[in-house]
Design a protein around this motif. Structure first.
Motif, PDB file in Angstrom:
ATOM      1  N   MET A   1     -32.730 -61.994   7.770  1.00  0.00           N
ATOM      2  CA  MET A   1     -34.078 -62.399   8.138  1.00  0.00           C
ATOM      3  C   MET A   1     -34.029 -63.117   9.490  1.00  0.00           C
ATOM      4  O   MET A   1     -33.195 -63.956   9.729  1.00  0.00           O
ATOM      5  CB  MET A   1     -34.647 -63.308   7.056  1.00  0.00           C
ATOM      6  N   LYS A   2     -34.967 -62.771  10.352  1.00  0.00           N
ATOM      7  CA  LYS A   2     -34.976 -63.310  11.713  1.00  0.00           C
ATOM      8  C   LYS A   2     -35.852 -64.552  11.867  1.00  0.00           C
ATOM      9  O   LYS A   2     -35.919 -65.130  12.928  1.00  0.00           O
ATOM     10  CB  LYS A   2     -35.418 -62.214  12.680  1.00  0.00           C
ATOM     11  N   ASN A   3     -36.518 -64.936  10.819  1.00  0.00           N
ATOM     12  CA  ASN A   3     -37.349 -66.134  10.882  1.00  0.00           C
ATOM     13  C   ASN A   3     -36.506 -67.357  10.573  1.00  0.00           C
ATOM     14  O   ASN A   3     -35.418 -67.249  10.022  1.00  0.00           O
ATOM     15  CB  ASN A   3     -38.507 -66.010   9.892  1.00  0.00           C
ATOM     16  N   LEU A   4     -37.019 -68.511  10.907  1.00  0.00           N
ATOM     17  CA  LEU A   4     -36.290 -69.757  10.700  1.00  0.00           C
ATOM     18  C   LEU A   4     -36.872 -70.543   9.537  1.00  0.00           C
ATOM     19  O   LEU A   4     -38.091 -70.641   9.393  1.00  0.00           O
ATOM     20  CB  LEU A   4     -36.357 -70.635  11.955  1.00  0.00           C
ATOM     21  N   LYS A   5     -35.987 -71.139   8.753  1.00  0.00           N
ATOM     22  CA  LYS A   5     -36.413 -72.084   7.740  1.00  0.00           C
ATOM     23  C   LYS A   5     -36.561 -73.447   8.414  1.00  0.00           C
ATOM     24  O   LYS A   5     -35.918 -73.727   9.429  1.00  0.00           O
ATOM     25  CB  LYS A   5     -35.387 -72.179   6.616  1.00  0.00           C
ATOM     26  N   ILE A   6     -37.358 -74.278   7.812  1.00  0.00           N
ATOM     27  CA  ILE A   6     -37.558 -75.611   8.356  1.00  0.00           C
ATOM     28  C   ILE A   6     -36.227 -76.352   8.470  1.00  0.00           C
ATOM     29  O   ILE A   6     -35.983 -77.035   9.458  1.00  0.00           O
ATOM     30  CB  ILE A   6     -38.589 -76.396   7.522  1.00  0.00           C
ATOM     31  N   LYS A   7     -35.353 -76.172   7.493  1.00  0.00           N
ATOM     32  CA  LYS A   7     -34.071 -76.877   7.566  1.00  0.00           C
ATOM     33  C   LYS A   7     -33.247 -76.428   8.770  1.00  0.00           C
ATOM     34  O   LYS A   7     -32.521 -77.228   9.354  1.00  0.00           O
ATOM     35  CB  LYS A   7     -33.280 -76.730   6.266  1.00  0.00           C
ATOM     36  N   GLU A   8     -33.387 -75.179   9.209  1.00  0.00           N
ATOM     37  CA  GLU A   8     -32.694 -74.714  10.411  1.00  0.00           C
ATOM     38  C   GLU A   8     -33.282 -75.365  11.664  1.00  0.00           C
ATOM     39  O   GLU A   8     -32.545 -75.722  12.590  1.00  0.00           O
ATOM     40  CB  GLU A   8     -32.789 -73.192  10.530  1.00  0.00           C
ATOM     41  N   ILE A   9     -34.596 -75.498  11.687  1.00  0.00           N
ATOM     42  CA  ILE A   9     -35.254 -76.168  12.817  1.00  0.00           C
ATOM     43  C   ILE A   9     -34.785 -77.614  12.902  1.00  0.00           C
ATOM     44  O   ILE A   9     -34.457 -78.110  13.980  1.00  0.00           O
ATOM     45  CB  ILE A   9     -36.789 -76.082  12.685  1.00  0.00           C
ATOM     46  N   ILE A  10     -34.705 -78.273  11.762  1.00  0.00           N
ATOM     47  CA  ILE A  10     -34.258 -79.664  11.718  1.00  0.00           C
ATOM     48  C   ILE A  10     -32.831 -79.780  12.254  1.00  0.00           C
ATOM     49  O   ILE A  10     -32.529 -80.651  13.061  1.00  0.00           O
ATOM     50  CB  ILE A  10     -34.375 -80.227  10.289  1.00  0.00           C
ATOM     51  N   GLU A  11     -31.974 -78.880  11.820  1.00  0.00           N
ATOM     52  CA  GLU A  11     -30.572 -78.906  12.271  1.00  0.00           C
ATOM     53  C   GLU A  11     -30.462 -78.648  13.769  1.00  0.00           C
ATOM     54  O   GLU A  11     -29.733 -79.335  14.479  1.00  0.00           O
ATOM     55  CB  GLU A  11     -29.754 -77.864  11.505  1.00  0.00           C
ATOM     56  N   GLU A  12     -31.185 -77.658  14.257  1.00  0.00           N
ATOM     57  CA  GLU A  12     -31.092 -77.276  15.675  1.00  0.00           C
ATOM     58  C   GLU A  12     -31.668 -78.328  16.615  1.00  0.00           C
ATOM     59  O   GLU A  12     -31.213 -78.480  17.737  1.00  0.00           O
ATOM     60  CB  GLU A  12     -31.822 -75.947  15.922  1.00  0.00           C
ATOM     61  N   THR A  13     -32.693 -79.017  16.162  1.00  0.00           N
ATOM     62  CA  THR A  13     -33.415 -79.934  17.047  1.00  0.00           C
ATOM     63  C   THR A  13     -33.131 -81.408  16.760  1.00  0.00           C
ATOM     64  O   THR A  13     -33.712 -82.272  17.417  1.00  0.00           O
ATOM     65  CB  THR A  13     -34.932 -79.695  16.946  1.00  0.00           C
ATOM     66  N   ASN A  14     -32.273 -81.665  15.774  1.00  0.00           N
ATOM     67  CA  ASN A  14     -31.977 -83.038  15.378  1.00  0.00           C
ATOM     68  C   ASN A  14     -33.277 -83.765  15.017  1.00  0.00           C
ATOM     69  O   ASN A  14     -33.537 -84.885  15.463  1.00  0.00           O
ATOM     70  CB  ASN A  14     -31.213 -83.783  16.476  1.00  0.00           C
ATOM     71  N   ALA A  15     -34.097 -83.097  14.244  1.00  0.00           N
ATOM     72  CA  ALA A  15     -35.429 -83.588  13.896  1.00  0.00           C
ATOM     73  C   ALA A  15     -35.424 -84.376  12.597  1.00  0.00           C
ATOM     74  O   ALA A  15     -34.447 -84.373  11.844  1.00  0.00           O
ATOM     75  CB  ALA A  15     -36.384 -82.401  13.762  1.00  0.00           C
ATOM     76  N   GLU A  16     -36.548 -85.001  12.350  1.00  0.00           N
ATOM     77  CA  GLU A  16     -36.778 -85.716  11.100  1.00  0.00           C
ATOM     78  C   GLU A  16     -37.938 -85.026  10.384  1.00  0.00           C
ATOM     79  O   GLU A  16     -39.000 -84.801  10.975  1.00  0.00           O
ATOM     80  CB  GLU A  16     -37.149 -87.165  11.397  1.00  0.00           C
ATOM     81  N   LEU A  17     -37.726 -84.671   9.127  1.00  0.00           N
ATOM     82  CA  LEU A  17     -38.801 -84.098   8.327  1.00  0.00           C
ATOM     83  C   LEU A  17     -39.591 -85.249   7.722  1.00  0.00           C
ATOM     84  O   LEU A  17     -39.106 -85.951   6.841  1.00  0.00           O
ATOM     85  CB  LEU A  17     -38.246 -83.189   7.228  1.00  0.00           C
TER      86      LEU A  17
END
Length: 108
Positions: free
Chosen positions: A1-17
């Motif tokens: 799948m070519k879409n991103l899960k939120i957890k991947e976005i968090i990992e890539e961007t060092n984000a906080e959910l």
């Protein structure tokens, strides 16, 4: 799948959910509330003449399921109002956009 899960976005961007579901999939991204469609992810870009962070609520009201915002305060009232939405906080949304685009390209 070519879409991103939120957890991947968090990992890539060092984000906080702030709230939401890490397993939810983000397919379409928009930085303009005028083009938001149901289920989109809104990225609040801060420019010279505007601050997209001012429009995160509008994006959710228009159907976005996820917003990516910079370090702005989120009230308990807003958390309750948007309890079924995903709110991701990053240090710099423009940098996050670059990292998300790079990750999506890697999947192709």
């Amino acid at each position: 799948m070519k879409n991103l899960k939120i957890k991947e976005i968090i990992e890539e961007t060092n984000a906080e959910l702030i709230q939401g579901n890490q397993e939810e999939i983000c397919q379409n991204f928009s930085k303009d509330t005028r083009t938001i469609k149901q289920g989109d992810t809104y990225i609040a870009i801060k420019g010279e003449n505007f601050d997209g962070n001012q429009f995160w609520k509008q994006a959710l009201d228009q159907g976005a399921s996820t917003v990516i915002i910079e370090n702005i305060p989120i009230s308990q009232e807003d958390k309750k109002k948007y309890a079924d939405k995903n709110i991701i906080k990053v240090e710099d949304t423009l940098e996050a956009l670059y990292k998300i685009a790079k990750k999506k390209r890697e999947k192709y």
